[in-house]
Every structure is written in C-alpha cells, then in structure tokens.
Scaffold this active site. Structure first.
Site, PDB file in Angstrom:
ATOM      1  CD  GLU A 259     -32.996 -11.243   4.668  1.00 15.22           C
ATOM      2  OE1 GLU A 259     -32.333 -12.484   4.710  1.00 15.22           O
ATOM      3  OE2 GLU A 259     -32.349 -10.264   4.988  1.00 15.22           O
ATOM      4  CE  LYS A 319     -28.602 -14.452   1.815  1.00 12.32           C
ATOM      5  NZ  LYS A 319     -28.553 -13.770   3.092  1.00 12.32           N
ATOM      6  CB  CYS A 371     -29.449 -10.072   3.108  1.00  8.60           C
ATOM      7  SG  CYS A 371     -28.737  -9.328   4.891  1.00  8.60           S
TER       8      CYS A 371
END
Length: 494
Positions: A259, A319, A371
C-alpha cells in the site's frame, strides 16, 4: 465490595481475550472467557449490563492497545490527547457486549433458554452491528480467534466468521449452563458440543473450490520503510530506490508492492521512474502492481490505489472502505483541530466504489483489497467470485511493533477461507504472507525486515456457500432464535 469483585472478574475475563487472537492463538480462551461472562451474568443478572460493559472495555482495550502507538508514537499526538482517544474506541465498542448481556438477562428467566437461545444470538447480532454501525470496526470479533487452529474454523466457508462467532458464543453458553445443571443436562450438552466441534474438524478437510490452470510464482515486496520517514521529502529518493531495486532483482510471474509503496501521486513521480520499473518487470516476464496514491479522474480528490503497471492502460483498484479518522475525517468541523497536533498526511482519501472488477495480471484475475478492507468479509465476496486469486496490500507501520499486524494476518486468513482463494499479502513492514485457500500460511516474511517473499499461488474457481449467501442466513437464524427465546420467555413468565 461484591459488585467491585464481580466487575474485576469480568475485566479479567475480558483482558485475557488478547491471548485468544494472533500472535498467541490460544483459541480456547475465547469460549472460556465468554462462559465466565455468562456465569457472572447468571449469578448477578441485575448487574448484567455493567458486567458485559466492563468485559468489553477490558477486552477491546487490551486487544487494541496499538492505537496508542499509532496516535502518539507515530502520528506525534501528545499523550494528554492520545490516551483519552485510545480509550474512546473501547468505551464505544463495549456497549455491544453490555447490551447483549443486559438483553440476555431479560429476555427469559430459564437458564437453558437464556444461554442456548438468547445469548449466542444476541452476541452474534451485536458483533455484526459493531462491524456495520458508523462504518464498522469488526476487529477482535470472537470468531476470528478460532482462525485457523480451532475445529470451529471449519465452518468459515459455510457462514463466514459470523457463523464461527455464533458457535463460539453457543459453546460458551453451553459451558455456563453446565455449571448450573444436573448431570443429565451436562451429559447432553457435552455430546452436542463434541458433535459441533467434531463436525468442524471434519469440515476443515473439505475443499470448497477447485484449482484453475497452473500455479504461478509470486513475489511480495516488503520495503520496511519507517512511517515517520515514509512521507518525508528527504526520504523520497530512498523509498523509490528501495522498491526499484527490489523489482530489478526479482524474478517471478507476479510481483506486488505494498500500500502506497510509492509515496507520491502517480502523475507526480519522477520522469521516467515508472518506465524504468515497467522495463525491469517486462524484461523478466513479470506482471507488476504497486500501491500508490492516484488522483481521481476529475482531479478534485485522490484515491488509495493499486495500479497494474505492466498492463496496458494501467488499470487500477481503489480502496472503497476507508478508515474513519485515518483516511477521512467524518466530522471535520468538530474534530479537525486535533490534526494540527499530528503528522498524518493523506487523511482525505475518496472512496473507490463497491464491487470493482479484478485486475488481470500474470494470467490470473486478482481481486485486490487495501489494508483495513479485509476486515469486512461480505464486502469482498463479490469481487472474489469473479477472481482466481485475492490480494491485500497494507501499510501497518502506523502501529509500530505491536500485535496489530498479527491480528490483521488472521483477518486475511479468514477471508481466504470464506472465499476458497489464495490470499497474497504485500505489506510495508509485516505480515507479508502467502495464505492458502484453507487459511493456512504457506509462507510469511519476518516482520520489520526488508525483503521480497517468494513462493507459489494457484488460481481457484468455484464458490463457497458463504460466497453464495453471505451473512444473511446467520443473521436470520439468530433473529429467529432470539424471537423463539422471547416467545418462550413470555409463555413461562408468571
């Protein structure tokens, strides 16, 4: 004095749940802790809410102690602000076990109805609610403690982590009921518990999805860039050098970088840098994807993205489920002032949208999540059903040297089991890992080290029962059991 001792016992039972989860993985602690909670409530029903609340406060404070690392040690928030904020999340989350115990004590007076019908249903419904209300925070749900060592983990592909949570609570209710029952009831409960746990052991051997194609070699970069240096302009050149060197010296079919591995917007990277990275990967016959911030198409926002660098057009995943207070500020007018005390760049991401399609890489379809997103099982089933492999890219340097990365690894294991897919994890400082469809770890990199983890992954096809039906069967079943307990309780009420 008696009330204080009861609450201290509840706090002790709650705090011990830390050891039920990774990295300790003493899964049996969770049903015992919940059984102790149930027993305390049975003995002191008039204090049910506070018993549950104190249990939750202790459990969530011990499990999420790493929030202090994030706020104080990394973000630089003064201790006088950080400490109250650390307690704020557990103080809110503890409302759910508090309410579950309060309702369990009032729905019905008969012990078997209370602990075999009402309590397991209420506990699971509470866990589901805290994973949904205010965008949700489902970490440390009881079911995760069983992944993958417990026989109950075998139920994960059927009903997800929520079914496992329900079965943990049911087991705890049965244990509590044994304390207050005669030998016949105890024998019956023991046989039933052995049947449930034994069936789970058998289910762990069931293969719910099928291999597709040939295995591919994978490489997962772990740059180990300290969070306080990650966004520093002075360290930019070093960060770019680390990941370029890892790409240049790696040979695999597929390579993933973590990330925001490249700590600049995609179109702000130094001229020629991406071309050099792509060239190195293409000469090695390697598909390459990296985490990198990317501006939205209209230029008014920015995304926490994973970009397929070696695929024409550079398609990306962005995301969707953002971390409140970390990646966006829910009520800036109320709490925005706190951020002047913190070093927290990139705290205003935009959502990427639900059910984004997988990215085509190395002959596979990869369903990415970033994440915190792999905390939410049902949100990942749609993209996973279109994919052959799942992948999570993360940066857990925010949490320092703590149990957070091991807890996060356990969440990824649950997602692999729910979807019957390999899960590839590329993280900044740990836990970078290759997880098999049965949730077991095929390979893992040592945390806090700079390396490239290499191994193999196999594409899979087919759907698990959980992918087909999601959480709904468990939620409907719990609601039905709760309704039954209420009807029985009302029937026997004088």
């Amino acid at each position: 004095m008696r009330t204080l001792l009861v609450l201290l016992a509840a706090a002790l039972a709650g705090s011990l749940t830390l050891f039920a989860f990774a990295p300790y993985r003493l899964f049996w602690i969770m049903p015992l802790s919940l059984a102790a909670l149930a027993d305390l409530t049975q003995r002191h029903p008039q204090r049910a809410f506070w018993i549950g609340y104190v249990w939750g406060l202790a459990a969530y404070t011990s499990n999420f102690n790493w929030i202090y690392n994030s706020l104080h040690d990394v973000a630089g928030l003064p201790a006088w602000i950080a400490l109250p904020l650390v307690l704020l999340l557990p103080a809110y989350l503890a409302l759910y076990p508090g309410l579950a115990m309060w309702l369990s004590a009032r729905v019905t007076a008969k012990p078997w109805q209370r602990w075999l019908l009402a309590f397991p249903a209420l506990w699971e419904l509470g866990e589901w609610l805290r994973g949904w209300v205010l965008t949700g925070f489902p970490w440390a749900a009881a079911g995760y403690s069983q992944i993958t060592e417990s026989p109950l983990a075998g139920y994960t592909p059927l009903g997800g982590s929520h079914l496992v949570t329900y079965l943990v609570a049911l087991s705890a209710g049965a244990l509590a009921l044994m304390v207050h029952s005669g030998w016949k009831m105890r024998a019956g409960l023991l046989v039933a518990a052995l049947a449930v746990w034994g069936n789970g052991f058998w289910l762990k051997s069931v293969e719910w999805t099928q291999p597709q194609g040939k295995p591919i070699s994978v490489a997962l970069a772990q740059g180990n860039i300290a969070q306080e240096l990650k966004w520093s302009p002075e360290n930019l050149e070093e960060s770019l050098r680390v990941y370029y060197q890892q790409v240049a010296t790696t040979r695999a079919d597929l390579m993933l970088l973590p990330e925001t591995a490249l700590p600049l917007f995609l179109d702000d990277l130094p001229s020629g840098y991406l071309s050099m990275m792509e060239g190195q990967a293409q000469r090695a016959g390697m598909a390459l994807a990296t985490g990198v911030p990317r501006r939205t198409n209209d230029g008014r926002g920015y995304l926490n993205a994973v970009v397929a660098l070696t695929t024409p057009g550079r398609p990306f995943f962005a995301k969707d489920h953002l971390v409140p207070f970390g990646e966006f500020i829910p009520v800036p007018g109320l709490i925005g002032w706190i951020y002047q005390f913190m070093n927290m760049p990139m705290s205003g991401f935009s959502s990427g949208g639900v059910n984004q399609p997988p990215l085509a890489l190395a002959g596979e379809k990869i369903a990415f999540n970033v994440c915190y997103e792999d905390s939410f099982g049902e949100e990942l089933t749609g993209p996973a059903s279109q994919a052959s492999i799942m992948a999570n890219v993360s940066n857990l340097a925010w949490f320092g040297k703590s149990v957070a990365m091991s807890q996060h690894l356990q969440l990824s294991q649950a997602r692999a089991m729910e979807n019957g897919r390999y899960m590839l994890r590329a993280t900044n400082n740990g836990m970078t890992a290759i997880i098999r469809p049965d949730g077991e770890i095929a390979a893992v990199a040592a945390p806090y080290t700079r390396q490239v983890l290499q191994g193999f992954a196999q594409g899979r096809q087919g759907l698990t029962p959980y992918m087909r039906h999601g959480n709904m069967p468990v939620l409907i079943g719990c609601a039905a059991l709760l309704l039954l307990a209420m009807l029985l309780g009302r029937k026997h009420r004088p």
